[in-house]
Structures are given as structure tokens and as C-alpha cells.
Design a protein around this motif. Structure first.
Motif, PDB file in Angstrom:
ATOM      1  N   MET A   3       0.850  -1.196   0.000  1.00  0.00           N
ATOM      2  CA  MET A   3       0.000   0.000   0.000  1.00  0.00           C
ATOM      3  C   MET A   3       0.883   1.243   0.000  1.00  0.00           C
ATOM      4  SD  MET A   3      -2.372   1.451   3.045  1.00  0.00           S
ATOM      5  CE  MET A   3      -3.046  -0.175   3.387  1.00  0.00           C
ATOM      6  N   THR A   4       0.615   2.154  -0.914  1.00  0.00           N
ATOM      7  CA  THR A   4       1.394   3.384  -1.033  1.00  0.00           C
ATOM      8  C   THR A   4       0.682   4.525  -0.311  1.00  0.00           C
ATOM      9  OG1 THR A   4       2.388   2.725  -3.133  1.00  0.00           O
ATOM     10  CG2 THR A   4       2.315   5.081  -2.657  1.00  0.00           C
ATOM     11  N   LYS A   5       1.475   5.321   0.406  1.00  0.00           N
ATOM     12  CA  LYS A   5       0.948   6.489   1.108  1.00  0.00           C
ATOM     13  C   LYS A   5       1.637   7.748   0.586  1.00  0.00           C
ATOM     14  CE  LYS A   5      -0.023   4.022   5.437  1.00  0.00           C
ATOM     15  NZ  LYS A   5       0.268   3.949   6.890  1.00  0.00           N
ATOM     16  N   LEU A   6       0.874   8.824   0.516  1.00  0.00           N
ATOM     17  CA  LEU A   6       1.368  10.123   0.061  1.00  0.00           C
ATOM     18  C   LEU A   6       1.111  11.149   1.156  1.00  0.00           C
ATOM     19  CD1 LEU A   6       2.304  12.262  -2.034  1.00  0.00           C
ATOM     20  CD2 LEU A   6      -0.040  12.225  -2.952  1.00  0.00           C
ATOM     21  N   THR A   7       2.169  11.839   1.589  1.00  0.00           N
ATOM     22  CA  THR A   7       2.055  12.875   2.618  1.00  0.00           C
ATOM     23  C   THR A   7       2.522  14.208   2.056  1.00  0.00           C
ATOM     24  OG1 THR A   7       2.501  11.249   4.359  1.00  0.00           O
ATOM     25  CG2 THR A   7       2.718  13.570   4.945  1.00  0.00           C
ATOM     26  N   PHE A   8       1.721  15.251   2.276  1.00  0.00           N
ATOM     27  CA  PHE A   8       2.048  16.592   1.792  1.00  0.00           C
ATOM     28  C   PHE A   8       2.779  17.347   2.904  1.00  0.00           C
ATOM     29  CE2 PHE A   8      -1.376  15.057  -0.785  1.00  0.00           C
ATOM     30  CZ  PHE A   8      -1.044  15.491  -2.065  1.00  0.00           C
ATOM     31  N   CYS A   9       4.103  17.405   2.784  1.00  0.00           N
ATOM     32  CA  CYS A   9       4.948  17.972   3.841  1.00  0.00           C
ATOM     33  C   CYS A   9       5.238  19.461   3.635  1.00  0.00           C
ATOM     34  CB  CYS A   9       6.266  17.203   3.922  1.00  0.00           C
ATOM     35  SG  CYS A   9       6.066  15.432   4.225  1.00  0.00           S
ATOM     36  N   GLY A  10       4.635  20.054   2.640  1.00  0.00           N
ATOM     37  CA  GLY A  10       4.827  21.478   2.390  1.00  0.00           C
ATOM     38  C   GLY A  10       3.955  21.930   1.244  1.00  0.00           C
ATOM     39  N   ALA A  11       3.793  23.255   1.114  1.00  0.00           N
ATOM     40  CA  ALA A  11       3.040  23.866   0.005  1.00  0.00           C
ATOM     41  C   ALA A  11       1.585  23.427  -0.068  1.00  0.00           C
ATOM     42  CB  ALA A  11       3.744  23.585  -1.327  1.00  0.00           C
ATOM     43  N   ALA A  12       1.008  22.994   1.037  1.00  0.00           N
ATOM     44  CA  ALA A  12      -0.419  22.666   1.082  1.00  0.00           C
ATOM     45  C   ALA A  12      -1.134  23.830   1.752  1.00  0.00           C
ATOM     46  CB  ALA A  12      -0.654  21.373   1.850  1.00  0.00           C
ATOM     47  N   GLY A  13      -1.745  24.683   0.941  1.00  0.00           N
ATOM     48  CA  GLY A  13      -2.320  25.915   1.452  1.00  0.00           C
ATOM     49  C   GLY A  13      -1.353  27.076   1.405  1.00  0.00           C
ATOM     50  N   THR A  14      -0.129  26.829   0.924  1.00  0.00           N
ATOM     51  CA  THR A  14       0.881  27.869   0.721  1.00  0.00           C
ATOM     52  C   THR A  14       1.519  27.636  -0.651  1.00  0.00           C
ATOM     53  OG1 THR A  14       2.751  26.621   1.646  1.00  0.00           O
ATOM     54  CG2 THR A  14       1.382  27.851   3.189  1.00  0.00           C
ATOM     55  N   VAL A  15       2.438  28.526  -1.044  1.00  0.00           N
ATOM     56  CA  VAL A  15       3.085  28.355  -2.346  1.00  0.00           C
ATOM     57  C   VAL A  15       4.595  28.151  -2.215  1.00  0.00           C
ATOM     58  CG1 VAL A  15       1.344  29.639  -3.622  1.00  0.00           C
ATOM     59  CG2 VAL A  15       3.268  30.866  -2.623  1.00  0.00           C
TER      60      VAL A  15
ATOM     61  N   GLY B 231       7.916  25.819   0.063  1.00  0.00           N
ATOM     62  CA  GLY B 231       8.211  24.634   0.860  1.00  0.00           C
ATOM     63  C   GLY B 231       7.717  23.347   0.249  1.00  0.00           C
ATOM     64  N   SER B 232       7.716  23.263  -1.081  1.00  0.00           N
ATOM     65  CA  SER B 232       7.189  22.059  -1.747  1.00  0.00           C
ATOM     66  C   SER B 232       7.956  20.815  -1.313  1.00  0.00           C
ATOM     67  CB  SER B 232       7.291  22.220  -3.270  1.00  0.00           C
ATOM     68  OG  SER B 232       6.352  23.154  -3.725  1.00  0.00           O
ATOM     69  N   CYS B 233       7.209  19.814  -0.862  1.00  0.00           N
ATOM     70  CA  CYS B 233       7.822  18.556  -0.447  1.00  0.00           C
ATOM     71  C   CYS B 233       6.736  17.516  -0.272  1.00  0.00           C
ATOM     72  CB  CYS B 233       8.594  18.734   0.862  1.00  0.00           C
ATOM     73  SG  CYS B 233       9.460  17.254   1.427  1.00  0.00           S
ATOM     74  N   SER B 234       6.812  16.438  -1.040  1.00  0.00           N
ATOM     75  CA  SER B 234       5.849  15.343  -0.940  1.00  0.00           C
ATOM     76  C   SER B 234       6.594  14.060  -0.615  1.00  0.00           C
ATOM     77  CB  SER B 234       5.077  15.178  -2.256  1.00  0.00           C
ATOM     78  OG  SER B 234       4.362  16.354  -2.569  1.00  0.00           O
ATOM     79  N   LEU B 235       6.079  13.314   0.356  1.00  0.00           N
ATOM     80  CA  LEU B 235       6.682  12.050   0.783  1.00  0.00           C
ATOM     81  C   LEU B 235       5.832  10.895   0.276  1.00  0.00           C
ATOM     82  CD1 LEU B 235       8.552  10.239   2.566  1.00  0.00           C
ATOM     83  CD2 LEU B 235       6.981  10.722   4.461  1.00  0.00           C
ATOM     84  N   ILE B 236       6.467   9.967  -0.450  1.00  0.00           N
ATOM     85  CA  ILE B 236       5.784   8.765  -0.922  1.00  0.00           C
ATOM     86  C   ILE B 236       6.395   7.560  -0.214  1.00  0.00           C
ATOM     87  CG2 ILE B 236       5.248   7.303  -2.906  1.00  0.00           C
ATOM     88  CD1 ILE B 236       6.209  10.895  -3.497  1.00  0.00           C
ATOM     89  N   ASP B 237       5.539   6.765   0.414  1.00  0.00           N
ATOM     90  CA  ASP B 237       5.969   5.576   1.145  1.00  0.00           C
ATOM     91  C   ASP B 237       5.251   4.372   0.539  1.00  0.00           C
ATOM     92  OD1 ASP B 237       6.535   3.538   2.928  1.00  0.00           O
ATOM     93  OD2 ASP B 237       6.256   4.767   4.709  1.00  0.00           O
ATOM     94  N   THR B 238       6.012   3.495  -0.144  1.00  0.00           N
ATOM     95  CA  THR B 238       5.410   2.337  -0.808  1.00  0.00           C
ATOM     96  C   THR B 238       5.316   1.126   0.119  1.00  0.00           C
ATOM     97  OG1 THR B 238       7.492   1.385  -1.611  1.00  0.00           O
ATOM     98  CG2 THR B 238       6.482   3.121  -2.955  1.00  0.00           C
ATOM     99  N   GLY B 239       5.834   1.257   1.329  1.00  0.00           N
ATOM    100  CA  GLY B 239       5.929   0.102   2.227  1.00  0.00           C
ATOM    101  C   GLY B 239       7.301  -0.513   2.164  1.00  0.00           C
ATOM    102  N   LYS B 240       7.919  -0.471   0.970  1.00  0.00           N
ATOM    103  CA  LYS B 240       9.294  -0.975   0.798  1.00  0.00           C
ATOM    104  C   LYS B 240      10.295   0.168   0.669  1.00  0.00           C
ATOM    105  CE  LYS B 240       8.052  -5.323  -1.500  1.00  0.00           C
ATOM    106  NZ  LYS B 240       8.221  -6.146  -2.741  1.00  0.00           N
ATOM    107  N   HIS B 241       9.843   1.278   0.077  1.00  0.00           N
ATOM    108  CA  HIS B 241      10.730   2.413  -0.163  1.00  0.00           C
ATOM    109  C   HIS B 241      10.034   3.712   0.215  1.00  0.00           C
ATOM    110  CE1 HIS B 241      13.448  -0.266  -2.289  1.00  0.00           C
ATOM    111  NE2 HIS B 241      12.449  -0.672  -3.061  1.00  0.00           N
TER     112      HIS B 241
END
Length: 526
Positions: free
Chosen positions: A1-13, A15-25
Motif C-alpha cells: 500500500m502506497t501512502k502520500l504525505t504533503f509535507c509542504g506547500a499545502a495551502g501555501t506556495v 516549501g514544496s515537499c511530498s513524501l511517498i511511502d510504498t511500504g518498501k521504499h
């Protein structure tokens, strides 16, 4: 199961940073610096919402600091994976990351001088030049439309985003053992249809999920062509120079400054503006210009001969601090282009100090001004501003041109998204303030997209992703930013209070001054 977390630029413009966690990587798309109000900038000193040592690799959409500026901090705290980007992005960051490190180090030094006088302990810079140099050793570059595999069961490729030299959208395929891999597209920052140097943005059709920027999701620029844009800046420069003072242009060092040099060089060569001296006062912009010269043969819509591009006799590419200071002695007839584009740091603040109080001068804004920045305060009509701790009357003519934006406007974002459909899982609107995201979401719903599948993620919100189905929000673990204080924080309130106090004292009798100060003292004591 893959998870996506918005670590920046959510409601702002920034600090863009998105974390993807596939369970393995675990990997990141971008790792940008937070800009804007001081409250927002304080996030740069805070811990990441993940362990940098656990990140396997990083995919970088482009070189702008709000997408790349925390890479050295990531490395400083233990990241040792590969940073994948296009070759021009890597070339630009050879200058930009050390420059950013210099800003962090010099800023910490100035701040510590104040803290020492107050008997406070020193603070460390977010990162140093050593961290920036270590970061540059981790880069690997790939061309547009070339598949590569950063880790087992993960494929990625870059698509031209039309935003900046080397800018890219990132396409991902993640094999989770299902009949079809999970497919994602991160837009990065999307460029407008009318833009010098780059072709329009491109990417394939059909995804489970798309993450799209929405900077201008609630606004459209005036209909224009590159010819109309040059005519607009011609008119502003002719008018500004005719006032008898200087024209000061706050500009982002990378791409915006080069676009300005291109257009001004063309206008000078054609005799359409006075033969003024043009000062590009930004060491970073000067070095970035050299990178653009390297790729000049690949640039599009260039009206100046390749051998003369950025090399007009009237251009002065300023490097040293002494050269920069010498510009302040020029009282009229100069076009001064300087960073930063939002006036929050750099040499532009010095040029504003020397020109903004003079009614014969012009300050011309040519880019987005994030709420809370000095540029936003000036362009919003402030009568007085604080620069380097001092108050200055705003008497210069304050002007703005919107057609130099490197971001697609609402209609262009709409067209880009609709051209990528179908989207079987969900569309995430990121990298935009809430009113911009909401405006774009509403319009997409009117155009036939299922509005229930269009998401406006909050800061640090995590989603579970499943092929072909709607994402499942897992909420926010621990909020790091109060969006109510992004546009206008207590630092802005303090600056406004100090300006208001100064004005009140200036227009009061001695008796009224004593009374006012007594009331303030009583308020502080209560």
C-alpha cells in the motif's frame, strides 16, 4: 500500500515537499525552502516530519529554491540517496545551493550579533556551504521522456513543465503486485503558454492520481503575446525613466532576470527605450545567466542573436559588493534589476532604501509577491515600510506587470489538467493558497470532473493510494503550521505598529506624546 504525505506547500506556495511511502521504499518529490512571512520561514529551522536517513531517493522537479532549498538540510541530517533531476536543473543548482548556504550563514551571523547584544545564546544556520557541496555530489541527471528506475518496482520519467530551464513534471509507476502499476503525475510548477525560452508543458494522458500546482488557480492574466509583453515593459520603462529617477525591478535571480535582460536587450537594440544603463545586481543571477548562455542553442522564442544574448553593451552584470554599493550613487537614468524577487533578502533591499522614498523613481514588480513579504506589503499600497529596521516613506511610483509570471494562470492550469484526464483515483491541488485551490476546484467541477475526487490536502496530511479508487485520508499527525498566520503574522503586525507609532508621534504635540507613551507603558505593565 502506497501512502502520500504533503509535507509542504499545502495551502501555501512555498516549501514544496511530498513524501511517498510504498511500504518498501520512501522517497521525496522536491524538498523546498519555506518563504513568505517570518512565521512560515521558521519552519526551515524545525525538524522534518520524517527521518531524512530513511529516505531512499529524491525526485526534483526544478531548481527554484522553494522546491530545492532544503536539500542541504536533508543531507546535513543524514540523507545519502540519489537526487534525480534534469541536467539544466543540476547545472543551476551548482550556483544556487551554495548561494542559499551563504544566505543562511550570513543571516545567522547578523542574527547572532543582535542576540549577543541582548545576552542571548547564538543560533546555527540551517545549513552551510559544506552541506551544499555535499548535496551536489548526490545528483544524477536524466533527459525528458527517459524512463529510469530509482529503486526496484519504481519507474520514473521527466516531462517538460515549461516553467524554468530544466523544469519537469514527474511521472511515476509503482508496481505493487497488482494487475496494473499505480500511476502518478506530479506537475511541478507549470509554465504559461506564452513564455520565452521554453515550449509549452507536456505529459501523457491517464493516471490514478495527479498532484497539480494551483498558484494562480483563481486568476487569469490579461490575454497577451510575447510581443505584447515586450510592449508593456517598454511603456513602463519609458514612463519610469522619463520621471527623472531610476527604475528598480525586484526580480527572481533565475529565469525572470534572464527574461528581463532578453526583452530589455531587444528594446535597446531596436531603439524603443532610452539608452539607459542596466544593472543586474545579483551574483546568483549573473552566474545563472552563464548557465542560460550554455543552453542558448536550445532556447525558444529568442529575439536576440544567440551570440549577443545577455551581452548588450549597456548591461552591467554586477558581482562585487563595492560595485553594488556604487549603484546607490546613481540618482537617475538607471534600470536596476536585483534579487530577491519578493524583496525579503539580498541586495534589492539596499536599492529600495535608496530609491523608494524618492517620488521621481519607479519600483516595478514583475512577479508573484507572497503574502507577508516586503514585496507584497509595498505592492499592496503601503505608505511606509520598514527596511533593515528603519522606516521609509513610499513616494516612488509603484507599478506591476503580471505577464512575466512563470506560472500558468487559471485557464492554463484547467487546460493542462483536462488534457491529462482521465484521472481514475483523485486529483490533489497543491502549491496554492486556499482561495486559489478552491477557485480551481470549483471550475474543474463545472467542466465535468467529479468534485468529490478533487482534494485540497492540508499541511502534513497523509493519504492512502489505491489504483483506480479514491484516496483515503489518514489525517494529520501533528500540525506544524497554522495557516491563519501565513499571510499576515505577528511580525507584520509589529512592523505596522511601529510605523503607526512613528506617525502618531510625528503628528502629536509634546503633551500628546507623553500621554501616548504613558498609555503604552501602562498597557505593557498590565
Amino acid at each position: 500500500m502506497t501512502k502520500l504525505t504533503f509535507c509542504g506547500a499545502a495551502g501555501t506556495v512555498t516549501g514544496s515537499c511530498s513524501l511517498i511511502d510504498t511500504g518498501k521504499h520512501r522517497f521525496l518529490v522536491d524538498c523546498g525552502l519555506f518563504q513568505g512571512s517570518k512565521t512560515t520561514q521558521e519552519l526551515n529551522y524545525a525538524s522534518f516530519p520524517f527521518d531524512p536517513k530513511s529516505i531512499d531517493f529524491l525526485l526534483l522537479t526544478h531548481a527554484h529554491i522553494d522546491h530545492s532549498g532544503l536539500l542541504p538540510k536533508l543531507v546535513k541530517q543524514g540523507f545519502r540517496g540519489v537526487i534525480y533531476a534534469t541536467e539544466p536543473t543540476r547545472d543551476l543548482l551548482k550556483f544556487m545551493l551554495p548561494d542559499s548556504a551563504h544566505i543562511q550563514e550570513s543571516g545567522a551571523k547578523r542574527h547572532n550579533n543582535k542576540r549577543r547584544r541582548r545576552g542571548m545564546p547564538p543560533v546555527k544556520p540551517i545549513y552551510t556551504n559544506e552541506d551544499a557541496e555535499a548535496t551536489l555530489k548526490l545528483f544524477a541527471h536524466h533527459s525528458y521522456e527517459e524512463w529510469f528506475s530509482p529503486q526496484e518496482n519504481i519507474q520514473a520519467r521527466f516531462w517538460n513543465a515549461g516553467h524554468l530551464l530544466g523544469s519537469a513534471s514527474v511521472e511515476l509507476k509503482i508496481d505493487e503486485g497488482n494487475a496494473e502499476p499505480l500511476s502518478l503525475l506530479f506537475s511541478g510548477d507549470i509554465g504559461p503558454e506564452e513564455k520565452v525560452f521554453h515550449p509549452g508543458p507536456d505529459a501523457p494522458v491517464g493516471y490514478d492520481y495527479i498532484v497539480c500546482e494551483s498558484t494562480y488557480g483563481n486568476r487569469d492574466r490579461d490575454d497577451y503575446t510575447l510581443e505584447k509583453r515586450r510592449a508593456a515593459i517598454r511603456d513602463e520603462l519609458v514612463k519610469g525613466l522619463s520621471r527623472g529617477g531610476n527604475v528598480v525591478i525586484p526580480s527572481f535571480a533565475v529565469e525572470r532576470s534572464q527574461e528581463l535582460l532578453h526583452d530589455i536587450g531587444y528594446l535597446l537594440a531596436e531603439g524603443e527605450i532610452p539608452q539607459a544603463n542596466v544593472y543586474l545586481d545579483s551574483p546568483l543571477a549573473r552566474r545563472a545567466t552563464e548557465v542560460f548562455i550554455k543552453y542558448a542553442g536550445e532556447l525558444e522564442d529568442v529575439e536576440v542573436d544567440e551570440e549577443k544574448l545577455f551581452r548588450h553593451d549597456r548591461f552591467h552584470l554586477v558581482q562585487s559588493l563595492d560595485e553594488s554599493k556604487a549603484i546607490n550613487a546613481i540618482k537617475s537614468g538607471a534600470i536596476i534589476i536585483s534579487a530577491s524577487g519578493m524583496c525579503n533578502a539580498g541586495r534589492i533591499k539596499h536599492h529600495l532604501r535608496y530609491n523608494i522614498h524618492r517620488p521621481e523613481c519607479t519600483v516595478l514588480f514583475v512577479g508573484y509577491q507572497s503574502p507577508g513579504t516586503l514585496g507584497h506589503i509595498i505592492s499592496s499600497g503601503a505608505k511606509e515600510v520598514r527596511i533593515h529596521g528603519n522606516t521609509y516613506k513610499v513616494r516612488a511610483d509603484i507599478r506591476s506587470l503580471g505577464n512575466y509570471s512563470a506560472h500558468a494562470d487559471q485557464q492554463e492550469l484547467l487546460a493542462w489538467i483536462l488534457s491529462r484526464c482521465p484521472i481514475t483515483g483523485g486529483l490533489f491541488l497543491n502549491h496554492g493558497e486556499d482561495d486559489a485551490r478552491q477557485g480551481l476546484r470549483d471550475l474543474l467541477g463545472e467542466r465535468g470532473l467529479d468534485i468529490e475526487r478533487i482534494y485540497m490536502p492540508t499541511f502534513d496530511e497523509t493519504f492512502e493510494l489505491h489504483p483506480g479508487t479514491r484516496p483515503l485520508s489518514k489525517g494529520v499527525a501533528s500540525p506544524r503550521l497554522d495557516l491563519d498566520h501565513v499571510a499576515h503574522d505577528w511580525h507584520n503586525d509589529y512592523a505596522e505598529f511601529m510605523i503607526g507609532l512613528t506617525q502618531a508621534l510625528e503628528h502629536s504635540s509634546d503633551r500628546e506624546k507623553y500621554d501616548l507613551i504613558a498609555k503604552l507603558k501602562a498597557s505593557l505593565a498590565s
